[in-house]
Design a protein around this motif. Structure first.
Motif, PDB file in Angstrom:
ATOM      1  N   GLN A  41      -4.199   3.579   4.558  1.00 23.50           N
ATOM      2  CA  GLN A  41      -4.353   2.128   4.698  1.00 23.50           C
ATOM      3  C   GLN A  41      -3.035   1.504   5.184  1.00 23.50           C
ATOM      4  OE1 GLN A  41      -7.043   0.463   4.583  1.00 23.50           O
ATOM      5  NE2 GLN A  41      -6.204  -1.597   4.660  1.00 23.50           N
ATOM      6  N   TYR A  88       0.836  -1.209   0.000  1.00 21.66           N
ATOM      7  CA  TYR A  88       0.000   0.000   0.000  1.00 21.66           C
ATOM      8  C   TYR A  88       0.866   1.253   0.000  1.00 21.66           C
ATOM      9  CZ  TYR A  88      -4.661  -2.040   0.609  1.00 21.66           C
ATOM     10  OH  TYR A  88      -5.862  -2.695   0.413  1.00 21.66           O
ATOM     11  N   ARG A 113      -5.416   7.734   0.407  1.00 18.78           N
ATOM     12  CA  ARG A 113      -6.114   6.584   1.018  1.00 18.78           C
ATOM     13  C   ARG A 113      -5.154   5.406   1.206  1.00 18.78           C
ATOM     14  NH1 ARG A 113     -11.781   4.570  -1.100  1.00 18.78           N
ATOM     15  NH2 ARG A 113     -11.330   3.125   0.568  1.00 18.78           N
ATOM     16  N   ASP A 114      -4.285   5.233   0.216  1.00 20.42           N
ATOM     17  CA  ASP A 114      -3.311   4.135   0.343  1.00 20.42           C
ATOM     18  C   ASP A 114      -2.322   4.414   1.472  1.00 20.42           C
ATOM     19  OD1 ASP A 114      -3.000   3.100  -3.167  1.00 20.42           O
ATOM     20  OD2 ASP A 114      -4.375   2.483  -1.564  1.00 20.42           O
TER      21      ASP A 114
END
Lengths: 381, 224
Positions: A316, A301, A312-313
């Motif tokens: 995450q 990620y 978002r990665d």
């Protein structure tokens, strides 16, 4: 007493008890018994075994020594010394000193015994059954070994340096890479293990590091900004070999978690992050207990976040690193990569905290140096 | 000259310098049984030796030998013929141990399951009850007192070591004979053991180990 072929059990027992000041009927026979023992190895062994049992000085000799041995006292030699000694090697020429210590040491004595048993010629029926079932006992296998050793030997002389060797691969990729890959694949075809592939990938990473993220179990490597990522125009021989093994083994065992993991790692090194993340997500769901898988997924990620600047990665990856570090706060790979993720968000305070923590515990000087450099850069801002 | 007739040193040199497949074939033929045997017996310390695992670790052993331009083989200093066999035993044993210890520690460290690894064995069994241990210690001390009366005899240190290696540490006479510094055949070790055992028995039965009532056949108690 007429000298017999072998001593019977009674005679063995009686002789084992000899030494008593009380005259017994065996005393008169003693010279014949001793003459027989002088010549008969079998009876000598039986007598000694009987005496040993009577003395009962040691524990149960059939008990195996456990894998994790007690730490030695300061006087105890290293286990490797004991192993070499059992094999008949004594490069330090201190046999007398070692014998004196080992014979009386409750730690070294059992270790030595363990190795002498391992190195002895005696084989049980079960050992022989295993040996006869081994492929490496067959002429066909041995022929392959010979071919591989000959190929390896011919490549070693005359020997270009490893650096120019890799440039030659780049100049003649198709023919040389294929030939080398085939030769290596023949040799390794029966011994591929996920652990071996991990080592190859770690070496590929270190040899030609193309990402900021730190790869599990990899030694530090300088970022190679000239070549770019692991592209088709340049591929590490380590990576090629790893891929060859993985491709073959995944076909045979497509659901195996270990093989899926190293396949994903191989994809990560090549920046094929979507398939890597997809595979890792599946296996993490199957085996959430395996921290190594979660770490790989977090790194994937992080890489994808770097590739596409996707917040978002980053988040995450952070969530997964936090999960890992909650269970194991000293996981250096997770700490390093989390610091990177914080830098990119950006959250410099947390990044600096992580770099500072890492510098205190990092044992690898290369990684420690990079952590310090990154910390210094943040502090200058 | 036929490669099968070459000494170990000559064969090694031929393999490393000439890249002759016939030489390597002889190398594998000559040393493969030893490597396989050591691997199988070493695996047994950790788990039941499956042929596939044994094959893998035999291959690992060869990899270790040829790794980095045959560094291990090139570095090896052949003092005598048996030294190379000893060297291979250690390499093979190391490979097996590294395999299981790294699986063992990775099972604990990284959360990865080492599903095929069984740990076998328990702690080395000794007389754990305190009364038994005390009795054992008394007996050992008594025996040692008897042995000490032979301190001035030639080869006392070696013979004493032989005695304890056999009776306390449980080595076989053959294993003892093969240790560096012993310099005896198996028969020589056994004869030494028998002589010392007789001496100790008589010493203990005489009731003192202070040298005052030495056993009658003291002159034959130690071998030379």
């Amino acid at each position: 007493m007429k000298q017999q072929e072998h001593l019977n059990d009674t005679q063995i027992e009686q002789y084992a008890r000899t030494g008593s000041a009380v005259a017994s009927e065996s005393d008169g026979n003693r010279p014949q018994i001793e003459a027989h023992l002088e010549d008969c190895a079998s009876c000598r062994e039986r007598v000694l075994a009987s005496v040993r049992m009577r003395f009962s000085l040691a524990g149960d000799f059939s008990v195996k020594v456990p894998p994790n041995l007690d730490p030695p006292d300061p006087d105890c030699p290293d286990e490797d010394v004991l192993r070499n000694f059992a094999a008949g090697n004594n490069p330090a020429n201190d046999a007398a000193k070692l014998l004196d210590h080992i014979s009386r040491c409750d730690r070294c004595g059992p270790v030595l015994r363990m190795y002498t048993e391992d190195f002895s010629d005696e084989l049980t029926a079960d050992d022989m059954a295993v040996l006869s079932g081994m492929k490496s006992s067959s002429p066909a296998w041995q022929k392959e070994v010979v071919e591989a050793m000959s190929v390896a030997s011919s490549k070693s002389s005359p020997e270009p340096s490893k650096k120019t060797f890799s440039w030659q691969w780049a100049l003649v990729p198709g023919v040389l890479a294929t030939c080398a890959a085939v030769a290596l694949a023949v040799w390794y075809q029966q011994r591929e293990t996920p652990e071996k592939v991990e080592r190859l990938l770690a070496q590929a990473y270190t040899q030609h590091r193309t990402m900021d993220a730190r790869f599990p179990d990899a030694a530090w490597g300088r970022m190679d900004v000239t070549q770019g990522r692991q592209s088709e125009s340049f591929q590490s021989p380590f990576l090629l070999e790893a891929e060859a093994i993985v491709d073959q083994r995944i076909q045979k065992d497509p659901e195996n978690v270990e093989w899926l993991r190293v396949k994903a790692q191989s994809e990560m090194l090549q920046w094929h992050l979507d398939p890597a993340i997809e595979s890792l997500t599946t296996v993490v769901q199957k085996r959430p207990d395996l921290t190594g898988l979660t770490l790989d997924l977090a790194i994937a990620y992080l890489q994808r976040a770097e590739q596409s600047n996707n917040r978002r990665d980053y988040e995450q990856s952070l969530s997964l690193f936090n999960q890992i570090l909650k269970e194991n706060p000293s996981n250096e790979v997770a700490l390093f990569n989390r610091a990177l993720a914080y830098e990119q968000l950006p959250d410099n305070t947390k990044a600096m905290a992580d770099w500072t923590s890492l510098i205190k515990t990092e044992r690898d000087s290369g990684w420690a140096k990079e952590a310090r450099e990154r910390l210094d850069k943040l502090q200058e801002r | 000259m036929k490669v099968s007739k070459l000494s170990t040193q000559e064969l090694l040199r031929l393999c490393l310098e000439s890249n002759d497949p016939e030489a390597w074939q002889e190398f594998v033929r000559r040393f493969q049984p030893l490597i396989a045997r050591i691997v199988v017996k070493s695996i047994r310390r950790w788990t039941h030796p499956a042929p596939s695992l044994a094959d893998e670790l035999v291959q690992e052993t060869y990899v270790k030998l040829i790794d980095n331009d045959y560094r291990a083989l090139r570095k090896f200093d052949l003092q005598h013929e048996n030294a190379f066999f000893a060297f291979l035993k250690v390499v093979a044993s190391n490979v097996v141990q590294d395999h299981f210890r790294s699986s063992y520690s990775s099972k604990r460290g990284s959360g990865r399951a080492a599903e095929d690894i069984e740990t076998v064995g328990t702690s080395v069994a000794t007389n754990t009850d305190s009364a038994g241990a005390a009795e054992r210690r008394i007996l050992i001390n008594e025996i040692q007192r008897c042995l000490e009366t032979l301190r001035n005899e030639p080869n006392f240190a070696r013979d004493q070591a032989i005695f304890w290696l056999y009776y306390e540490q449980g080595l076989t006479a053959k294993a003892i004979a093969e240790l560096p510094g012993i310099g005896l055949t198996v028969k020589g070790v056994e004869s030494t053991l028998l002589r010392l055992t007789r001496y100790v028995r008589e010493c203990m039965n005489a009731g003192s180990g202070d040298g005052q009532n030495k056993p009658s056949n003291r002159a034959s108690a130690t071998g030379g």
